[in-house]
Design an enzyme around this catalytic site. Structure first.
Site, PDB file in Angstrom:
ATOM      1  N   TYR A  28      -5.722  -4.334  -0.694  1.00  0.00           N
ATOM      2  CA  TYR A  28      -5.312  -4.225   0.704  1.00  0.00           C
ATOM      3  C   TYR A  28      -4.706  -2.839   0.921  1.00  0.00           C
ATOM      4  CZ  TYR A  28      -4.817  -6.345   5.254  1.00  0.00           C
ATOM      5  OH  TYR A  28      -4.972  -6.648   6.585  1.00  0.00           O
ATOM      6  N   LEU A  29      -5.516  -1.833   0.646  1.00  0.00           N
ATOM      7  CA  LEU A  29      -5.039  -0.468   0.498  1.00  0.00           C
ATOM      8  C   LEU A  29      -4.606   0.147   1.823  1.00  0.00           C
ATOM      9  CD1 LEU A  29      -7.711   0.917  -1.989  1.00  0.00           C
ATOM     10  CD2 LEU A  29      -5.559  -0.247  -2.485  1.00  0.00           C
ATOM     11  N   HIS A  33      -1.427   4.189  -1.009  1.00  0.00           N
ATOM     12  CA  HIS A  33      -2.308   4.121  -2.184  1.00  0.00           C
ATOM     13  C   HIS A  33      -3.216   5.347  -2.256  1.00  0.00           C
ATOM     14  CE1 HIS A  33      -1.651  -0.309  -1.355  1.00  0.00           C
ATOM     15  NE2 HIS A  33      -1.311  -0.240  -2.628  1.00  0.00           N
ATOM     16  N   GLN A  57       3.151 -11.789 -11.828  1.00  0.00           N
ATOM     17  CA  GLN A  57       4.331 -11.155 -11.242  1.00  0.00           C
ATOM     18  C   GLN A  57       4.810 -11.865  -9.986  1.00  0.00           C
ATOM     19  OE1 GLN A  57       2.061  -7.371 -10.694  1.00  0.00           O
ATOM     20  NE2 GLN A  57       3.144  -7.214  -8.730  1.00  0.00           N
ATOM     21  N   GLN A 144       6.922   5.905  -5.215  1.00  0.00           N
ATOM     22  CA  GLN A 144       8.369   5.738  -5.232  1.00  0.00           C
ATOM     23  C   GLN A 144       8.823   4.565  -4.368  1.00  0.00           C
ATOM     24  OE1 GLN A 144      10.951   9.288  -4.702  1.00  0.00           O
ATOM     25  NE2 GLN A 144      12.236   7.959  -3.431  1.00  0.00           N
ATOM     26  N   LYS A 145       7.971   4.093  -3.456  1.00  0.00           N
ATOM     27  CA  LYS A 145       8.369   2.974  -2.598  1.00  0.00           C
ATOM     28  C   LYS A 145       8.871   1.807  -3.430  1.00  0.00           C
ATOM     29  CE  LYS A 145       6.358  -0.386  -0.945  1.00  0.00           C
ATOM     30  NZ  LYS A 145       6.490  -1.860  -1.115  1.00  0.00           N
TER      31      LYS A 145
END
Length: 283
Positions: A28-29, A33, A57, A144-145
């Site tokens: 779901y780019l 990304h 995860q 970094q998000k």
């Protein structure tokens, strides 16, 4: 662009490629990304990506089944961006029958997201170790998000010598400051407006820091108060931590990572900034 599904196909295609940058995704780019892909192209001869919604995860009651998916669109975007190789595995390709190994990364995985989502980083570290072991890239590129994830993956790569370099790229943002995330698709119109409170709060924290404020609890409170003033926002945590260890800071600070998890409507959103470093997306 070559699209493959099995480990054997990945290894066969990898053998024909030179210096390789790798961007693992859950699909779901968005442009965040694709910015990683662009950085990989700038740093390496070839680029590989993976699209895999990793079940290990996700915790009980989380959004594994409903996580947004659009593989056809994703593949078109990756081809347009110049990716050479995409691994599109099924769960059985990543976790074959009898799979019994998991990877623990220590204290940096136990706080913040690790405390709120027990087992999350065990799943992240395990799947990334598998992906790196199969793809064998020279560079791993992450955003970094997901600040804590980047810290966990740098530790994983260093401890197990899985990749030469982990490149952490700046958080991609919408024009109004909202951090790009696949889960933004869950936001309705009112929640989308309210979600900008995360970046506004971080901007307030940066402004206080830049004005000379160095007390950790004061900076933490500045950020928290902005979020708390938004009635549609529910705070999970607001953190001011050491950027390498993620240990919460007290007293006067120099280097600091400000991060938060906030539920706005359906999605639980993350955002962060390094107060001691430039952050063009926040101004």
């Amino acid at each position: 662009m070559k699209v493959v599904t099995t480990r054997a196909e990945v290894r066969e295609e990898r053998a024909a490629l030179g210096r390789l940058g790798f961007v693992p995704t859950m699909g779901y780019l968005h442009d965040g990304h694709l910015s990683l892909v662009r950085e990989a192209r700038a740093r390496s001869e070839h680029v590989a990506a993976s699209i895999f919604v990793n079940p290990t995860q996700f915790g009980p009651g989380e959004d594994l089944a409903s996580y947004p998916r659009d593989p056809e669109r994703d593949l078109a975007l990756l081809e347009e961006a110049g990716v050479d190789l995409v691994w599109l595995p099924q769960p059985g390709d990543v976790y074959p029958s009898g799979f019994a190994t998991s990877v623990e990364v220590g204290d940096v995985a136990d706080v913040l997201e690790g405390a709120s989502r027990p087992g999350h980083f065990r799943g992240v570290a395990t799947v990334v170790a598998i992906l790196l072991g199969v793809v064998r890239p020279d560079l791993l590129l992450v955003g970094q998000k997901d600040l804590q994830q980047s810290v966990v993956l740098r530790r994983l790569a260093a401890d197990l010598s899985l990749v030469d370099e982990v490149v952490v790229c700046p958080t991609g943002r919408e024009p109004d400051g909202l951090a790009l995330s696949s889960r933004n698709a869950y936001l309705d119109e009112e929640d989308r407006r309210a979600a900008t409170v995360l970046s506004r709060a971080l901007r307030a924290g940066r402004a206080a820091y830049d004005a000379g404020e160095r007390d950790a609890e004061t900076l933490r409170r500045v950020i928290r108060d902005v979020v708390a003033a938004e009635p549609r926002a529910e705070i999970d945590y607001v953190s001011l931590a050491d950027p390498e260890t993620l240990v919460e800071l007290q007293g006067p600070v120099d280097r600091a990572a400000a991060s938060m998890a906030v539920r706005v409507g359906r999605p639980r959103l993350l955002d962060n900034t390094l107060l001691h470093a430039p952050d063009p997306g926040l101004g």
